[in-house]
Design an enzyme around this catalytic site. Structure first.
Site, PDB file in Angstrom:
ATOM      1  CG  ASP A 120      17.979  69.649  30.063  1.00 50.80           C
ATOM      2  OD1 ASP A 120      18.069  70.290  31.096  1.00 50.80           O
ATOM      3  OD2 ASP A 120      18.515  70.101  29.105  1.00 50.80           O
ATOM      4  CE  LYS A 163      21.322  69.178  25.435  1.00 54.11           C
ATOM      5  NZ  LYS A 163      20.445  69.147  26.539  1.00 54.11           N
ATOM      6  CG  ASP A 214      16.078  72.290  27.667  1.00 54.91           C
ATOM      7  OD1 ASP A 214      16.829  72.780  28.066  1.00 54.91           O
ATOM      8  OD2 ASP A 214      15.074  73.133  26.729  1.00 54.91           O
ATOM      9  CG  ASN A 215      18.547  72.153  25.585  1.00 58.49           C
ATOM     10  OD1 ASN A 215      18.965  71.455  26.380  1.00 58.49           O
ATOM     11  ND2 ASN A 215      18.687  73.431  25.604  1.00 58.49           N
ATOM     12  CD  GLU A 231      19.119  76.973  28.761  1.00 59.95           C
ATOM     13  OE1 GLU A 231      18.004  76.659  28.035  1.00 59.95           O
ATOM     14  OE2 GLU A 231      20.217  76.152  28.912  1.00 59.95           O
TER      15      GLU A 231
HETATM   16  C1  7JO Z   1      24.126  67.758  28.977  1.00 64.22           C
HETATM   17  C2  7JO Z   1      24.072  68.965  30.042  1.00 64.22           C
HETATM   18  C3  7JO Z   1      23.194  68.872  30.947  1.00 64.22           C
HETATM   19  C4  7JO Z   1      23.661  67.760  32.154  1.00 64.22           C
HETATM   20  O1  7JO Z   1      23.668  66.369  31.528  1.00 64.22           O
HETATM   21  C5  7JO Z   1      24.818  65.495  31.959  1.00 64.22           C
HETATM   22  N1  7JO Z   1      24.733  64.489  31.137  1.00 64.22           N
HETATM   23  C6  7JO Z   1      25.088  64.513  29.924  1.00 64.22           C
HETATM   24  N2  7JO Z   1      24.722  63.167  29.429  1.00 64.22           N
HETATM   25  C7  7JO Z   1      24.719  62.322  30.516  1.00 64.22           C
HETATM   26  C8  7JO Z   1      24.132  60.934  30.606  1.00 64.22           C
HETATM   27  N3  7JO Z   1      24.238  59.881  29.561  1.00 64.22           N
HETATM   28  N4  7JO Z   1      23.836  60.709  31.927  1.00 64.22           N
HETATM   29  C9  7JO Z   1      23.291  61.335  32.752  1.00 64.22           C
HETATM   30  N5  7JO Z   1      23.796  62.593  33.005  1.00 64.22           N
HETATM   31  C10 7JO Z   1      24.300  63.158  31.791  1.00 64.22           C
HETATM   32  C11 7JO Z   1      25.768  66.613  32.056  1.00 64.22           C
HETATM   33  O2  7JO Z   1      26.892  66.299  33.006  1.00 64.22           O
HETATM   34  C12 7JO Z   1      25.263  67.951  32.237  1.00 64.22           C
HETATM   35  O3  7JO Z   1      25.395  68.197  33.488  1.00 64.22           O
HETATM   36  N6  7JO Z   1      23.076  70.110  29.207  1.00 64.22           N
HETATM   37  C13 7JO Z   1      23.827  70.671  27.941  1.00 64.22           C
HETATM   38  O4  7JO Z   1      24.935  70.572  27.530  1.00 64.22           O
HETATM   39  C14 7JO Z   1      23.088  72.071  27.677  1.00 64.22           C
HETATM   40  C15 7JO Z   1      23.601  72.925  26.774  1.00 64.22           C
HETATM   41  C16 7JO Z   1      23.105  74.035  26.441  1.00 64.22           C
HETATM   42  C17 7JO Z   1      23.883  75.157  25.615  1.00 64.22           C
HETATM   43  C18 7JO Z   1      23.140  75.793  24.479  1.00 64.22           C
HETATM   44  C19 7JO Z   1      23.974  76.823  24.026  1.00 64.22           C
HETATM   45  C20 7JO Z   1      25.033  76.863  24.129  1.00 64.22           C
HETATM   46  F1  7JO Z   1      25.906  77.838  23.163  1.00 64.22           F
HETATM   47  C21 7JO Z   1      25.733  76.036  25.058  1.00 64.22           C
HETATM   48  C22 7JO Z   1      24.978  75.150  25.655  1.00 64.22           C
HETATM   49  C23 7JO Z   1      21.736  74.301  26.743  1.00 64.22           C
HETATM   50  C24 7JO Z   1      21.028  73.383  27.469  1.00 64.22           C
HETATM   51  O5  7JO Z   1      19.936  73.867  28.174  1.00 64.22           O
HETATM   52  C25 7JO Z   1      21.747  72.257  28.041  1.00 64.22           C
HETATM   53  O6  7JO Z   1      20.817  71.386  28.565  1.00 64.22           O
HETATM   54 MG    MG Z   2      18.748  71.998  28.737  1.00 58.24          MG
END
Ligand code: 7JO
Ligand code: MG
Length: 214
Positions: A141, A144, A169-170, A199
């Site tokens: 999650d 992407k 997810d997604n 969501e």
């Molecule tokens: C990426 C994020 C989730 C988190 O992941 C951490 N992260 C990242 N890369 C790494 C790594 N390589 N290692 C560790 N952590 C890491 C980050 O800091 C965020 O806290 N999730 C999303 O961007 C996300 C976006 C949408 C979304 C959907 C429609 C829209 F119009 C706008 C947004 C829906 C979702 O359900 C998501 O999950």
């Molecule tokens: Mg997600």
């Protein structure tokens, strides 16, 4: 100075949820995201699919990539049997700080290890640093465009075993086309799609469940 959305989400948990009651933490976050401010948690609809996959699997060793505020961390950890462990990776320090408090409010800190850092740096260190042989369940999650490289990295590091379940997810919104193409066409995976919604919205999204065949 102005608070951040994750800070306001945490305040809603501390105001409306009961300490030590994971379901009340989940409900407080879902209520906040439906009625106050949208946030990128897996949410209640996809969350029920996540619950059913975890409950059926009863995993001992779980990895979550992308903690954000800890919503799915709480959803998964509340279902784990005693002694089971969840490692969750989050590289944004501000989000990690909020997630720690959400997980603690749910009373699940003993089952969860939140690691601040990037998946690409930590996946190769899982064995020597956490004494992990292989994972039973992985919830993807995070960014992407990291789903596919990190899946290949987990394969290369020997962290997947015959039967390990990846749940992503997604896969529709924002979408992970390269990852989907890989798990659906690779002879090393048995993959299936669970249609749902982004969501707290009516937009289509879904989860892809892929079983590693070894
Ligand atoms: C990426 C994020 C989730 C988190 O992941 C951490 N992260 C990242 N890369 C790494 C790594 N390589 N290692 C560790 N952590 C890491 C980050 O800091 C965020 O806290 N999730 C999303 O961007 C996300 C976006 C949408 C979304 C959907 C429609 C829209 F119009 C706008 C947004 C829906 C979702 O359900 C998501 O999950
Ligand atoms: Mg997600």
């Amino acid at each position: 100075t102005k608070s951040t959305r994750p800070q306001r989400l945490l305040k809603a948990v501390q105001k409306h949820a009961t300490r030590g009651d994971p379901q009340s933490v989940i409900s407080a976050i879902d209520h906040f995201c439906r009625h106050s401010e949208w946030a990128m948690n897996v949410g209640d609809e996809k969350g029920c699919i996540l619950d059913s996959v975890v409950s059926e699997l009863n995993p001992e060793k779980v990895l979550e990539l992308g903690t954000y505020c800890g919503y799915s961390t709480v959803r998964i950890a509340r279902l784990l049997p005693p002694g089971a462990r969840l490692i969750t990776l989050e590289f944004n320090a501000d989000y990690a700080a909020i997630a720690r408090q959400v997980i603690a409010w749910a009373g699940l800190e003993d089952k969860v290890q939140l690691v601040e850092g990037a998946s690409g740096d930590w996946i190769p260190r899982m064995k020597e640093h956490f004494g992990i042989e292989t994972f039973d369940f992985v919830f993807l999650d995070h960014w992407k465009d990291r789903y596919l490289p990190d899946t290949k990295l987990m394969e290369d590091c020997g962290l997947l075993r015959k039967g390990t379940v990846l749940l992503a997810d997604n896969v529709i919104c924002p979408g992970v086309p390269d990852y989907l193409e890989y798990v659906r066409n690779s002879l090393s995976y048995k993959s299936c799609y669970f249609k749902s919604h982004l969501e707290y919205t009516k937009a289509e999204d879904g989860l892809e469940k892929s079983v590693f065949l070894g």
